[in-house]
Write a protein that holds these residues in place. Structure first.
Motif, short mmCIF file in Angstrom:
data_model
loop_
_atom_site.label_atom_id
_atom_site.label_comp_id
_atom_site.label_asym_id
_atom_site.label_seq_id
_atom_site.Cartn_x
_atom_site.Cartn_y
_atom_site.Cartn_z
N TRP A 48 16.42 28.61 1.18
CA TRP A 48 16.15 28.00 -0.13
C TRP A 48 15.11 26.89 -0.01
O TRP A 48 15.05 26.18 0.98
N SER A 49 14.29 26.74 -1.04
CA SER A 49 13.41 25.58 -1.15
C SER A 49 13.06 25.38 -2.62
O SER A 49 13.23 26.29 -3.43
N GLU A 50 12.61 24.18 -2.95
CA GLU A 50 12.15 23.92 -4.31
C GLU A 50 10.82 23.20 -4.23
O GLU A 50 10.43 22.71 -3.16
N PRO A 51 10.09 23.12 -5.35
CA PRO A 51 8.75 22.49 -5.31
C PRO A 51 8.83 21.00 -4.97
O PRO A 51 9.88 20.37 -5.12
N PHE A 52 7.71 20.47 -4.53
CA PHE A 52 7.62 19.01 -4.36
C PHE A 52 7.89 18.34 -5.69
O PHE A 52 7.64 18.90 -6.76
N GLN A 53 8.44 17.14 -5.63
CA GLN A 53 8.70 16.35 -6.83
C GLN A 53 8.50 14.87 -6.50
O GLN A 53 8.52 14.49 -5.33
N THR A 54 8.30 14.08 -7.53
CA THR A 54 8.18 12.63 -7.39
C THR A 54 9.12 12.01 -8.42
O THR A 54 8.68 11.57 -9.49
N PRO A 55 10.44 12.02 -8.14
CA PRO A 55 11.42 11.64 -9.15
C PRO A 55 11.41 10.15 -9.50
O PRO A 55 11.05 9.31 -8.68
N LEU A 117 13.06 13.54 -15.45
CA LEU A 117 12.82 12.46 -14.48
C LEU A 117 12.48 12.98 -13.09
O LEU A 117 11.98 12.24 -12.26
N ALA A 118 12.78 14.27 -12.82
CA ALA A 118 12.52 14.82 -11.48
C ALA A 118 11.03 14.93 -11.19
O ALA A 118 10.62 14.83 -10.04
#
Length: 122
Positions: A48-55, A117-118
Motif C-alpha cells: 500500500w501507498s498513498e500520494p505525498f501530502q502536506t497536511p 486539511l490533508a
C-alpha cells in the motif's frame, strides 16, 4: 440526572477506501464531530501507498505490528512495532507499506484529520 464524564467507542466510523486500507476512526470529525483531535485504528496492506501530502495538522503514529515507511521531505524512515513518530503540520510526507505484511497502527491528528486539511498531491 448527571451527564457521563466518559465516552466508550464501540462503533468507530469505518472510512470508505479503494486501496485496501482499513481505517476505523474512533474519535474525530466523522465519528463525533470533534475538530480538535482524531484517533484512528489503521491497517495498511502489504504494497500500500498513498500520494505525498502536506497536511495542516500534526500527526502522531504508533506502530502496533508490521512496518511502515515514511518519506519526510527527502528522508526515508521505517518504523517497526513499538515505535512512534510525530510529524509536524506543514511537512511534506508520504506514507506507505512496501513490505510483505500488514502494518497495524494508531494515528492521532491534531487538529482532527479531514481530507481538506490533508493537502494531498494530485
Amino acid at each position: 440526572m448527571t451527564q457521563k464524564k466518559y465516552t466508550i467507542q464501540n462503533t468507530p466510523f469505518v472510512v470508505p477506501t479503494t486501496d485496501g486500507k482499513v481505517i476505523k476512526e474512533h474519535f474525530g470529525l466523522a465519528t463525533d464531530g470533534n475538530s480538535q483531535i482524531s484517533i484512528a485504528h489503521m491497517k495498511a496492506p502489504a504494497g500500500w501507498s498513498e500520494p505525498f501530502q502536506t497536511p495542516e495538522f500534526d500527526e502522531y503514529t504508533f506502530i502496533i505490528s508490521g512496518k511502515k515507511q515514511f518519506i519526510i521531505e527527502n528522508e526515508t524512515i521505517i518504523l517497526e512495532a513499538g515505535q512512534s513518530i510525530k510529524i509536524k503540520k506543514n511537512t511534506r510526507v508520504q506514507y506507505s507499506n512496501p513490505f510483505t505484511e500488514v502494518c497495524e497502527y494508531i494515528a492521532i491528528c491534531t487538529p482532527a484529520f479531514s481530507i481538506n486539511l490533508a493537502k494531498r498531491d494530485h
